[in-house]
Design a protein around this motif. Structure first.
Motif, PDB file in Angstrom:
ATOM      1  N   LYS A   1     -26.342  13.375  -4.084  1.00  0.00           N
ATOM      2  CA  LYS A   1     -25.667  13.330  -2.790  1.00  0.00           C
ATOM      3  C   LYS A   1     -26.612  12.932  -1.661  1.00  0.00           C
ATOM      4  CE  LYS A   1     -21.840  14.237  -2.731  1.00  0.00           C
ATOM      5  NZ  LYS A   1     -20.711  13.341  -3.081  1.00  0.00           N
ATOM      6  N   VAL A   2     -27.904  13.076  -1.876  1.00  0.00           N
ATOM      7  CA  VAL A   2     -28.859  12.751  -0.810  1.00  0.00           C
ATOM      8  C   VAL A   2     -29.766  11.590  -1.197  1.00  0.00           C
ATOM      9  CG1 VAL A   2     -28.827  15.091   0.105  1.00  0.00           C
ATOM     10  CG2 VAL A   2     -30.510  14.507  -1.643  1.00  0.00           C
ATOM     11  N   GLN A   3     -29.532  10.971  -2.359  1.00  0.00           N
ATOM     12  CA  GLN A   3     -30.400   9.890  -2.811  1.00  0.00           C
ATOM     13  C   GLN A   3     -30.478   8.731  -1.829  1.00  0.00           C
ATOM     14  OE1 GLN A   3     -28.822   9.051  -6.754  1.00  0.00           O
ATOM     15  NE2 GLN A   3     -30.797   9.501  -7.641  1.00  0.00           N
ATOM     16  N   LEU A   4     -29.378   8.420  -1.171  1.00  0.00           N
ATOM     17  CA  LEU A   4     -29.332   7.265  -0.279  1.00  0.00           C
ATOM     18  C   LEU A   4     -29.204   7.656   1.187  1.00  0.00           C
ATOM     19  CD1 LEU A   4     -27.023   4.941  -2.430  1.00  0.00           C
ATOM     20  CD2 LEU A   4     -29.512   4.823  -2.181  1.00  0.00           C
ATOM     21  N   THR A   5     -29.492   8.915   1.480  1.00  0.00           N
ATOM     22  CA  THR A   5     -29.445   9.362   2.874  1.00  0.00           C
ATOM     23  C   THR A   5     -30.413   8.541   3.720  1.00  0.00           C
ATOM     24  OG1 THR A   5     -28.821  11.610   2.266  1.00  0.00           O
ATOM     25  CG2 THR A   5     -29.828  11.317   4.415  1.00  0.00           C
ATOM     26  N   GLY A   6     -29.931   8.049   4.832  1.00  0.00           N
ATOM     27  CA  GLY A   6     -30.764   7.246   5.717  1.00  0.00           C
ATOM     28  C   GLY A   6     -30.723   5.757   5.420  1.00  0.00           C
ATOM     29  N   LYS A   7     -30.118   5.389   4.291  1.00  0.00           N
ATOM     30  CA  LYS A   7     -30.027   3.977   3.932  1.00  0.00           C
ATOM     31  C   LYS A   7     -28.740   3.365   4.504  1.00  0.00           C
ATOM     32  CE  LYS A   7     -33.725   3.810   1.335  1.00  0.00           C
ATOM     33  NZ  LYS A   7     -34.919   3.012   1.730  1.00  0.00           N
ATOM     34  N   LYS A   8     -28.863   2.138   4.968  1.00  0.00           N
ATOM     35  CA  LYS A   8     -27.700   1.373   5.411  1.00  0.00           C
ATOM     36  C   LYS A   8     -27.376   0.337   4.343  1.00  0.00           C
ATOM     37  CE  LYS A   8     -28.435   1.958  10.386  1.00  0.00           C
ATOM     38  NZ  LYS A   8     -28.587   1.268  11.690  1.00  0.00           N
ATOM     39  N   ILE A   9     -26.111   0.337   3.900  1.00  0.00           N
ATOM     40  CA  ILE A   9     -25.723  -0.513   2.780  1.00  0.00           C
ATOM     41  C   ILE A   9     -24.507  -1.353   3.149  1.00  0.00           C
ATOM     42  CG2 ILE A   9     -24.943  -0.545   0.371  1.00  0.00           C
ATOM     43  CD1 ILE A   9     -26.548   1.947  -0.131  1.00  0.00           C
ATOM     44  N   LEU A  10     -24.603  -2.625   2.833  1.00  0.00           N
ATOM     45  CA  LEU A  10     -23.499  -3.568   3.009  1.00  0.00           C
ATOM     46  C   LEU A  10     -22.892  -3.864   1.645  1.00  0.00           C
ATOM     47  CD1 LEU A  10     -21.852  -5.867   4.416  1.00  0.00           C
ATOM     48  CD2 LEU A  10     -23.870  -7.333   4.086  1.00  0.00           C
ATOM     49  N   VAL A  11     -21.576  -3.728   1.527  1.00  0.00           N
ATOM     50  CA  VAL A  11     -20.863  -4.051   0.295  1.00  0.00           C
ATOM     51  C   VAL A  11     -19.743  -5.021   0.641  1.00  0.00           C
ATOM     52  CG1 VAL A  11     -19.520  -3.163  -1.654  1.00  0.00           C
ATOM     53  CG2 VAL A  11     -21.352  -1.755  -0.675  1.00  0.00           C
ATOM     54  N   SER A  12     -19.627  -6.092  -0.142  1.00  0.00           N
ATOM     55  CA  SER A  12     -18.471  -6.976   0.016  1.00  0.00           C
ATOM     56  C   SER A  12     -17.536  -6.770  -1.165  1.00  0.00           C
ATOM     57  CB  SER A  12     -18.899  -8.444   0.114  1.00  0.00           C
ATOM     58  OG  SER A  12     -19.387  -8.916  -1.135  1.00  0.00           O
ATOM     59  N   ALA A  13     -16.237  -6.911  -0.934  1.00  0.00           N
ATOM     60  CA  ALA A  13     -15.267  -6.624  -1.987  1.00  0.00           C
ATOM     61  C   ALA A  13     -13.999  -7.441  -1.780  1.00  0.00           C
ATOM     62  CB  ALA A  13     -14.930  -5.130  -2.009  1.00  0.00           C
ATOM     63  N   GLY A  14     -13.260  -7.607  -2.880  1.00  0.00           N
ATOM     64  CA  GLY A  14     -11.961  -8.250  -2.808  1.00  0.00           C
ATOM     65  C   GLY A  14     -12.046  -9.766  -2.876  1.00  0.00           C
ATOM     66  N   PRO A  15     -10.893 -10.417  -2.795  1.00  0.00           N
ATOM     67  CA  PRO A  15     -10.837 -11.878  -2.836  1.00  0.00           C
ATOM     68  C   PRO A  15     -10.979 -12.472  -1.444  1.00  0.00           C
ATOM     69  CG  PRO A  15      -8.629 -11.025  -2.720  1.00  0.00           C
ATOM     70  CD  PRO A  15      -9.549  -9.819  -2.675  1.00  0.00           C
ATOM     71  N   THR A  16     -10.993 -13.806  -1.367  1.00  0.00           N
ATOM     72  CA  THR A  16     -10.743 -14.478  -0.092  1.00  0.00           C
ATOM     73  C   THR A  16      -9.536 -15.386  -0.291  1.00  0.00           C
ATOM     74  OG1 THR A  16     -12.196 -16.372  -0.539  1.00  0.00           O
ATOM     75  CG2 THR A  16     -13.188 -14.445   0.519  1.00  0.00           C
ATOM     76  N   TYR A  17      -8.811 -15.601   0.789  1.00  0.00           N
ATOM     77  CA  TYR A  17      -7.651 -16.478   0.769  1.00  0.00           C
ATOM     78  C   TYR A  17      -7.967 -17.690   1.649  1.00  0.00           C
ATOM     79  CZ  TYR A  17      -4.760 -12.689  -1.224  1.00  0.00           C
ATOM     80  OH  TYR A  17      -4.235 -11.709  -2.028  1.00  0.00           O
ATOM     81  N   GLU A  18      -7.873 -18.875   1.054  1.00  0.00           N
ATOM     82  CA  GLU A  18      -8.181 -20.114   1.775  1.00  0.00           C
ATOM     83  C   GLU A  18      -6.870 -20.828   2.108  1.00  0.00           C
ATOM     84  OE1 GLU A  18     -11.422 -20.273   2.492  1.00  0.00           O
ATOM     85  OE2 GLU A  18     -11.541 -18.432   1.287  1.00  0.00           O
ATOM     86  N   ALA A  19      -6.538 -20.867   3.369  1.00  0.00           N
ATOM     87  CA  ALA A  19      -5.233 -21.361   3.809  1.00  0.00           C
ATOM     88  C   ALA A  19      -5.058 -22.849   3.550  1.00  0.00           C
ATOM     89  CB  ALA A  19      -5.045 -21.071   5.295  1.00  0.00           C
ATOM     90  N   MET A  20      -3.863 -23.201   3.025  1.00  0.00           N
ATOM     91  CA  MET A  20      -3.422 -24.600   2.913  1.00  0.00           C
ATOM     92  C   MET A  20      -2.545 -24.966   4.100  1.00  0.00           C
ATOM     93  SD  MET A  20      -2.347 -24.470  -1.108  1.00  0.00           S
ATOM     94  CE  MET A  20      -1.313 -25.917  -0.930  1.00  0.00           C
ATOM     95  N   ASP A  21      -1.717 -23.998   4.477  1.00  0.00           N
ATOM     96  CA  ASP A  21      -0.818 -24.140   5.619  1.00  0.00           C
ATOM     97  C   ASP A  21      -0.505 -22.731   6.102  1.00  0.00           C
ATOM     98  OD1 ASP A  21       1.157 -23.047   3.963  1.00  0.00           O
ATOM     99  OD2 ASP A  21       2.022 -24.984   3.448  1.00  0.00           O
ATOM    100  N   PRO A  22       0.369 -22.523   7.051  1.00  0.00           N
ATOM    101  CA  PRO A  22       0.632 -21.161   7.533  1.00  0.00           C
ATOM    102  C   PRO A  22       1.243 -20.231   6.488  1.00  0.00           C
ATOM    103  CG  PRO A  22       1.384 -22.783   9.132  1.00  0.00           C
ATOM    104  CD  PRO A  22       1.060 -23.537   7.892  1.00  0.00           C
ATOM    105  N   VAL A  23       1.675 -20.778   5.338  1.00  0.00           N
ATOM    106  CA  VAL A  23       2.373 -19.987   4.331  1.00  0.00           C
ATOM    107  C   VAL A  23       1.550 -19.816   3.057  1.00  0.00           C
ATOM    108  CG1 VAL A  23       4.442 -19.856   2.875  1.00  0.00           C
ATOM    109  CG2 VAL A  23       4.606 -20.731   5.226  1.00  0.00           C
TER     110      VAL A  23
END
Length: 402
Positions: free
Chosen positions: A185-207
């Protein structure tokens, strides 16, 4: 007896159910008290036939509770559930396991369990046939899905006289498990971590858009694992319906470009970046301002490469920063993962293969191999993504300190 430094001052509820293994609960209480923990014992009524409440109240130095009310006094299960740092069910019988899985509430212990805001860990105890029964294993999986922890059972002599699986872990093993849990529970105390997750959606049109089948489950599990170990977590999350646990900063994005901007702006201020998102490799050159109407037999789209987030973070990485990436492959998996590790200047690459059953997009489970810059391979078989997340963070910590 070893001294358990992390247990000093911790508030622990010990739930005892009606098993012959309840006699071991006295030793658990004794070890916890000697380690400096504060212990409150709650029993199911059948448990009082196996060990006397007086014994446990003497050892814990607290009244033992087993009724919702006694002498016109209400046992406040809500406040009990909010008091503890952790709730330990030991021994956990098949019956109480079933109640935990279904949410049945017919005694004080279950009322406290359902009110608990703290983590819950269980140490099952039952005969081998009961332990191996499909319904029991289903209930174990169910309570794990609620983010409860389960201490593995031992094999040995059982109350039936048979020898096999189902024996509750020994008190020393249970207390050592709690010590390790609090250490994490304290192993990462004080550390700042960035996580990216999920897909991205690349628009073709508004739909319409170009996307993929990523659910974000693996990245969200990683963010939660980091948060549970004391880190300050920022989660950059693509489009998903998955619920995000509280306690972290969430930056929601849609496109690869938005995810690039978010990750590159946040990265300079973090210690660790874990790029788990399934970012589109290509995006339409132009986005139609209106819905593209169906006309003709074919539609040609011109695509351009998206910016490589992991590569850019590898270029921006300063001394002391750690970058981990993911590789989802279908052919020549190891070769492509090692190439990515080198070309992106990452410190660690987590490989999934779509050829492995139960791995990849949309599943609640995953199977991975981790490659690090020291040339090591770390293999993990198919397990729930919450457990795989713990494996990844354990490996990351070891690699970062190597």
């Amino acid at each position: 007896m070893p001294f358990y430094f992390m247990l000093k001052g911790k508030k622990i509820i010990l739930g005892i159910t009606g098993s012959i293994a309840a006699y071991k609960s006295a030793v658990i209480v004794r070890l916890l008290i000697k380690a400096g923990a504060e212990v409150k014992v709650i029993m199911t009524p059948p448990a009082t036939s196996f060990i006397a409440p007086l014994t446990l109240s003497t050892l814990s130095k607290n009244d033992v509770l087993f009724e919702l009310s006694e002498n016109d006094t209400w046992s406040n299960h809500v406040m009990l559930g909010r008091w503890a740092d952790i709730m330990l069910m030991a021994p956990l019988t098949c019956n109480t396991l079933s109640s935990m899985a279904s949410g049945a509430c017919d005694n004080l212990l279950m009322a406290v369990y359902l009110s608990a805001t703290c983590p819950v860990v269980a140490a099952p105890a039952m005969d081998e046939d009961m332990w191996l029964h499909p319904s029991t294993q289903k209930n174990i999986a169910t309570i794990k899905s609620y983010h409860n922890e389960v201490i593995p059972v031992n094999s040995g002599e059982l109350a039936s006289g048979l020898t096999g699986q189902g024996r509750m872990a020994e008190p020393e093993e249970i207390v050592a498990w709690l010590e390790e849990w609090f250490k994490k529970k304290v192993q990462l105390t004080g550390k700042k971590i960035l996580v990216s997750a999920g897909p991205t959606y690349e628009a073709m049109d508004p739909v319409r858009f170009i996307g993929n089948h990523s659910s974000g489950k693996m990245g969200i599990a990683l963010a939660e694992e980091c948060r549970s170990r004391g880190a300050d977590v920022t989660l950059v999350l693509g489009p998903t319906v998955e619920k995000v646990p509280a306690g972290m900063t969430v930056k929601r994005v849609v496109s690869a470009s938005e995810m690039y901007d978010a990750c590159t702006s946040i990265f300079p201020s973090v210690d660790i970046a874990i790029m788990c998102a399934a970012v589109a490799d290509y995006t339409p050159v132009t986005v139609a301002p209106e819905k593209i109407k169906k006309s003709g037999e074919t539609l040609t789209l011109e695509l351009k490469k998206t910016a490589d987030i992991l590569k850019r973070l590898g270029e921006l990485k300063k001394e002391g920063q750690f970058v981990a990436g993911f590789a989802l492959e279908t052919t020549n998996e190891k070769e492509h993962a090692l190439k990515k590790l080198q070309q992106k200047n990452a410190d660690m690459i987590v490989l999934n293969s779509l050829k492995d059953a139960g791995a990849g997009f949309g599943h609640d489970t995953n199977k991975i191999t981790i490659f690090d810059k020291q040339g090591n391979e770390h293999h993990f078989d198919t397990r729930p993504k919450s457990e795989i997340a713990a494996d990844i963070i354990n490996t990351l910590i070891n690699v970062a300190h190597a």
